[in-house]
Scaffold this motif. Structure first.
Motif, PDB file in Angstrom:
ATOM      1  N   ILE A 189     -91.721   3.633  23.635  1.00 36.39           N
ATOM      2  CA  ILE A 189     -92.715   2.584  23.385  1.00 36.39           C
ATOM      3  C   ILE A 189     -93.413   2.191  24.686  1.00 36.39           C
ATOM      4  CG2 ILE A 189     -93.016   0.196  22.640  1.00 36.39           C
ATOM      5  CD1 ILE A 189     -90.795   0.628  20.626  1.00 36.39           C
ATOM      6  N   LEU A 190     -92.646   2.061  25.769  1.00 39.06           N
ATOM      7  CA  LEU A 190     -93.255   1.719  27.058  1.00 39.06           C
ATOM      8  C   LEU A 190     -94.203   2.819  27.529  1.00 39.06           C
ATOM      9  CD1 LEU A 190     -90.208   0.179  28.985  1.00 39.06           C
ATOM     10  CD2 LEU A 190     -92.096  -1.028  27.885  1.00 39.06           C
ATOM     11  N   SER A 191     -93.861   4.067  27.222  1.00 37.03           N
ATOM     12  CA  SER A 191     -94.734   5.177  27.607  1.00 37.03           C
ATOM     13  C   SER A 191     -96.027   5.151  26.796  1.00 37.03           C
ATOM     14  CB  SER A 191     -94.006   6.512  27.395  1.00 37.03           C
ATOM     15  OG  SER A 191     -92.854   6.597  28.212  1.00 37.03           O
ATOM     16  N   VAL A 192     -95.917   4.853  25.513  1.00 41.19           N
ATOM     17  CA  VAL A 192     -97.112   4.768  24.664  1.00 41.19           C
ATOM     18  C   VAL A 192     -98.037   3.663  25.159  1.00 41.19           C
ATOM     19  CG1 VAL A 192     -97.931   4.217  22.339  1.00 41.19           C
ATOM     20  CG2 VAL A 192     -95.974   5.734  22.646  1.00 41.19           C
ATOM     21  N   LEU A 193     -97.451   2.563  25.608  1.00 39.24           N
ATOM     22  CA  LEU A 193     -98.251   1.448  26.109  1.00 39.24           C
ATOM     23  C   LEU A 193     -98.719   1.657  27.545  1.00 39.24           C
ATOM     24  CD1 LEU A 193     -96.173  -1.532  24.635  1.00 39.24           C
ATOM     25  CD2 LEU A 193     -98.226  -0.463  23.693  1.00 39.24           C
ATOM     26  N   GLY A 194     -98.288   2.755  28.174  1.00 42.51           N
ATOM     27  CA  GLY A 194     -98.740   3.060  29.529  1.00 42.51           C
ATOM     28  C   GLY A 194     -97.993   2.316  30.620  1.00 42.51           C
ATOM     29  N   LEU A 195     -96.818   1.782  30.325  1.00 42.91           N
ATOM     30  CA  LEU A 195     -96.065   1.007  31.311  1.00 42.91           C
ATOM     31  C   LEU A 195     -95.036   1.843  32.060  1.00 42.91           C
ATOM     32  CD1 LEU A 195     -95.491  -2.229  29.189  1.00 42.91           C
ATOM     33  CD2 LEU A 195     -97.287  -1.771  30.859  1.00 42.91           C
ATOM     34  N   VAL A 196     -94.704   3.023  31.542  1.00 42.68           N
ATOM     35  CA  VAL A 196     -93.714   3.897  32.167  1.00 42.68           C
ATOM     36  C   VAL A 196     -94.258   5.317  32.131  1.00 42.68           C
ATOM     37  CG1 VAL A 196     -91.418   4.922  31.914  1.00 42.68           C
ATOM     38  CG2 VAL A 196     -91.698   2.474  31.633  1.00 42.68           C
ATOM     39  N   THR A 197     -94.032   6.061  33.202  1.00 39.27           N
ATOM     40  CA  THR A 197     -94.490   7.446  33.282  1.00 39.27           C
ATOM     41  C   THR A 197     -93.289   8.375  33.490  1.00 39.27           C
ATOM     42  OG1 THR A 197     -94.783   7.366  35.685  1.00 39.27           O
ATOM     43  CG2 THR A 197     -96.666   6.682  34.307  1.00 39.27           C
ATOM     44  N   LEU A 241     -83.335  12.496  27.547  1.00 38.42           N
ATOM     45  CA  LEU A 241     -84.160  12.506  26.341  1.00 38.42           C
ATOM     46  C   LEU A 241     -85.339  11.550  26.480  1.00 38.42           C
ATOM     47  CD1 LEU A 241     -84.649  13.369  23.410  1.00 38.42           C
ATOM     48  CD2 LEU A 241     -83.079  11.547  22.686  1.00 38.42           C
ATOM     49  N   SER A 242     -85.116  10.420  27.142  1.00 43.34           N
ATOM     50  CA  SER A 242     -86.187   9.464  27.376  1.00 43.34           C
ATOM     51  C   SER A 242     -87.286  10.075  28.243  1.00 43.34           C
ATOM     52  CB  SER A 242     -85.637   8.201  28.040  1.00 43.34           C
ATOM     53  OG  SER A 242     -84.633   7.601  27.247  1.00 43.34           O
ATOM     54  N   ILE A 243     -86.889  10.832  29.269  1.00 44.83           N
ATOM     55  CA  ILE A 243     -87.882  11.498  30.125  1.00 44.83           C
ATOM     56  C   ILE A 243     -88.686  12.498  29.311  1.00 44.83           C
ATOM     57  CG2 ILE A 243     -88.191  12.990  32.130  1.00 44.83           C
ATOM     58  CD1 ILE A 243     -85.711  11.757  33.349  1.00 44.83           C
ATOM     59  N   LEU A 244     -88.002  13.249  28.462  1.00 44.20           N
ATOM     60  CA  LEU A 244     -88.687  14.244  27.627  1.00 44.20           C
ATOM     61  C   LEU A 244     -89.685  13.582  26.678  1.00 44.20           C
ATOM     62  CD1 LEU A 244     -89.055  17.110  26.563  1.00 44.20           C
ATOM     63  CD2 LEU A 244     -87.085  16.723  25.056  1.00 44.20           C
ATOM     64  N   LEU A 245     -89.274  12.515  26.041  1.00 46.89           N
ATOM     65  CA  LEU A 245     -90.167  11.818  25.113  1.00 46.89           C
ATOM     66  C   LEU A 245     -91.376  11.239  25.855  1.00 46.89           C
ATOM     67  CD1 LEU A 245     -87.558   9.945  22.876  1.00 46.89           C
ATOM     68  CD2 LEU A 245     -88.877  11.986  22.295  1.00 46.89           C
ATOM     69  N   SER A 246     -91.136  10.665  27.038  1.00 46.45           N
ATOM     70  CA  SER A 246     -92.244  10.125  27.817  1.00 46.45           C
ATOM     71  C   SER A 246     -93.216  11.224  28.212  1.00 46.45           C
ATOM     72  CB  SER A 246     -91.701   9.418  29.068  1.00 46.45           C
ATOM     73  OG  SER A 246     -92.750   8.883  29.843  1.00 46.45           O
ATOM     74  N   ALA A 247     -92.687  12.402  28.594  1.00 37.89           N
ATOM     75  CA  ALA A 247     -93.557  13.520  28.969  1.00 37.89           C
ATOM     76  C   ALA A 247     -94.380  13.995  27.776  1.00 37.89           C
ATOM     77  CB  ALA A 247     -92.716  14.667  29.531  1.00 37.89           C
ATOM     78  N   LEU A 248     -93.771  14.026  26.585  1.00 38.66           N
ATOM     79  CA  LEU A 248     -94.500  14.436  25.390  1.00 38.66           C
ATOM     80  C   LEU A 248     -95.628  13.463  25.064  1.00 38.66           C
ATOM     81  CD1 LEU A 248     -91.557  15.586  23.078  1.00 38.66           C
ATOM     82  CD2 LEU A 248     -93.195  17.023  24.297  1.00 38.66           C
ATOM     83  N   VAL A 249     -95.378  12.184  25.267  1.00 32.68           N
ATOM     84  CA  VAL A 249     -96.417  11.181  25.004  1.00 32.68           C
ATOM     85  C   VAL A 249     -97.612  11.396  25.919  1.00 32.68           C
ATOM     86  CG1 VAL A 249     -96.977   8.725  25.186  1.00 32.68           C
ATOM     87  CG2 VAL A 249     -94.862   9.438  24.067  1.00 32.68           C
ATOM     88  N   TYR A 250     -97.361  11.589  27.208  1.00 31.30           N
ATOM     89  CA  TYR A 250     -98.468  11.753  28.151  1.00 31.30           C
ATOM     90  C   TYR A 250     -99.156  13.107  27.975  1.00 31.30           C
ATOM     91  CZ  TYR A 250     -97.679   7.462  30.735  1.00 31.30           C
ATOM     92  OH  TYR A 250     -97.596   6.144  31.092  1.00 31.30           O
ATOM     93  N   ARG A 251     -98.411  14.125  27.580  1.00 34.02           N
ATOM     94  CA  ARG A 251     -99.038  15.415  27.317  1.00 34.02           C
ATOM     95  C   ARG A 251     -99.952  15.328  26.105  1.00 34.02           C
ATOM     96  NH1 ARG A 251     -94.899  20.123  26.532  1.00 34.02           N
ATOM     97  NH2 ARG A 251     -94.370  19.343  28.609  1.00 34.02           N
ATOM     98  N   LYS A 252     -99.496  14.653  25.057  1.00 38.43           N
ATOM     99  CA  LYS A 252    -100.315  14.473  23.861  1.00 38.43           C
ATOM    100  C   LYS A 252    -101.562  13.659  24.181  1.00 38.43           C
ATOM    101  CE  LYS A 252    -101.149  14.655  19.435  1.00 38.43           C
ATOM    102  NZ  LYS A 252    -101.502  15.922  18.744  1.00 38.43           N
TER     103      LYS A 252
END
Length: 273
Positions: A189-197, A241-252
């Motif tokens: 959720i933080l990655s989607v909102l742009g708060l964590v990379t 897993l959190s790193i992977l999900l965050s990377a997928l969000v930014y790649r998308k």
């Protein structure tokens, strides 16, 4: 605007946003519905505890360390509050989807369509992760912790566990593990909102391992080597897993930006004014 010589006041501004007072009114009704769902779920939890003997399930891990297999209480009202606390806890779990929906319904108008597509599945996935954390705590951490704690100074001390103290210990342990397993959802959720990379998460991996080691030692006070390792493995996996999900969000997000039509005029184009 004016209609037939009358001045008409619109409830929404030209951008279609809800006025502040309407936000407060909606928030009030959302809280009212959430509180009502929690009360009804607590009543249902009370019935389920009595019907399926949930308290027997909670007491089972410690029964072998009790003289007659039962917990003691020091006040006439302790059994009632023991049952009430358990009913409220079960009520929160049963009402969680409704509480989640009320929060989502209030916040969703402010989110973009892309954010909604990611956050909604993540919130429901959090329920599965929470349940996985509770099961891990009940099946592994709780028995090992009780075995360790009840084996200290047994030549000089006799255990007399009260119902309220034991319930507090068990619920803290189960809820703590459930919340820790929510880490991937929070990071997503933080990655989607742009708060964590992903870069930030990778750079803090060593710090995260230290924090995970400390948490594993505190949450599982059994054998300091075996139990700590058992607890560290899923926590480190969840962080990766959190790193992977965050990377997928930014790649998308990057792919969607590439597909968006360019707002700049191509070279040689005539600008119309």
């Amino acid at each position: 605007g004016e209609e037939g010589g009358r001045i008409v006041l619109h409830n929404r501004n030209p951008r279609g946003e809800m006025p502040f007072l309407d936000h407060l009114e909606e928030l009030r009704w959302r809280i009212f519905k959430a509180a009502g769902a929690l009360v009804l779920a607590t009543v249902l939890g009370f019935y389920l505890i009595q019907r399926f003997q949930v308290l027997r399930l909670l007491v089972a891990p410690v029964s072998e360390y009790l003289p007659d297999g039962r917990l003691i209480y020091l006040s006439p009202v302790d059994p009632f509050f023991f049952l009430l606390k358990t009913s409220v806890l079960l009520g929160v779990i049963l009402a969680f989807p409704i509480l989640l929906y009320q929060v989502w319904a209030f916040l969703s108008p402010a989110l973009e369509k892309r954010e909604k597509r990611v956050i909604v599945p993540a919130l429901y996935g959090g329920l599965v992760l929470f349940a996985a954390g509770v099961v891990l705590a009940y099946e592994i951490a709780l028995p090992v912790s009780l075995r360790f704690l009840n084996g200290i100074q047994i030549d000089f001390l006799q255990a007399s566990l009260t119902a309220n103290d034991y319930l507090s210990f068990v619920t803290r342990l189960l809820v703590a593990f459930g919340l820790i397993f929510e880490l991937p959802v929070v990071v997503l959720i933080l990655s989607v909102l742009g708060l964590v990379t992903p870069r930030f998460l990778r750079s803090k991996r060593r710090h995260a391992i230290v924090i995970i080691t400390v948490l594993a030692s505190l949450l599982s006070p059994g054998d300091l080597i075996m139990v700590t390792v058992i607890m560290m493995v899923p926590l480190i996996f969840l962080y990766e897993l959190s790193i992977l999900l965050s990377a997928l969000v930014y790649r998308k997000r990057a792919e969607e930006r590439e597909l968006e039509p360019s707002q700049e005029a191509p070279p040689g184009a005539v600008e119309m004014r």
